[in-house]
Design a protein around this motif. Structure first.
Motif: not given
Length: 127
Positions: A13-17
């Protein structure tokens, strides 16, 4: 909204955001205010969890690492027992569940043209 997730999910999720922030950095007028706000808030919350993960990883490196000439520690890849023990604890860490606050958005507020790849980055934020 608090959500239970593994640290492995949090990293994704961190990579996505982070990627969403890069995509919309120059085109900030294409997102509604609530979507932009949710991206920023999720970045903050996820970044805090990433710091927890990094601290835990550093503790494992301290535990299993060999002292290098520059004073740092590094996992000795030639020692099978050390690598296996380190990898076992890393796997346990990444599969550990934790609560994290995720700001959700209504998919109808994504009224901008975007690729399917970009749309998939929003998946964890959609109500």
């Amino acid at each position: 909204m608090k959500k239970i997730a593994t640290y492995q999910q949090i990293q994704i999720w961190y990579e996505n955001v982070s990627e969403l922030m890069e995509i919309y950095q120059e085109d900030d007028n294409s997102l509604t205010m609530d979507v932009a706000w949710a991206i920023i808030q999720n970045y903050k919350h996820l970044n805090q969890s990433i710091q927890v993960i990094k601290n835990a990883e550093n503790q494992l490196i301290d535990k299993y690492g060999s002292l290098q000439s520059d004073g740092s520690k590094k996992i000795d890849q030639t020692c099978t027992e050390v690598v296996q023990a380190y990898n076992k604890e890393i796997d346990e860490l990444m599969n550990q569940k934790t609560k994290i606050k995720i700001e959700k958005i209504d998919h109808r507020n994504l009224n901008v043209k975007m690729s399917l790849e970009t749309a998939s980055l929003f998946d964890f934020m959609i109500n």
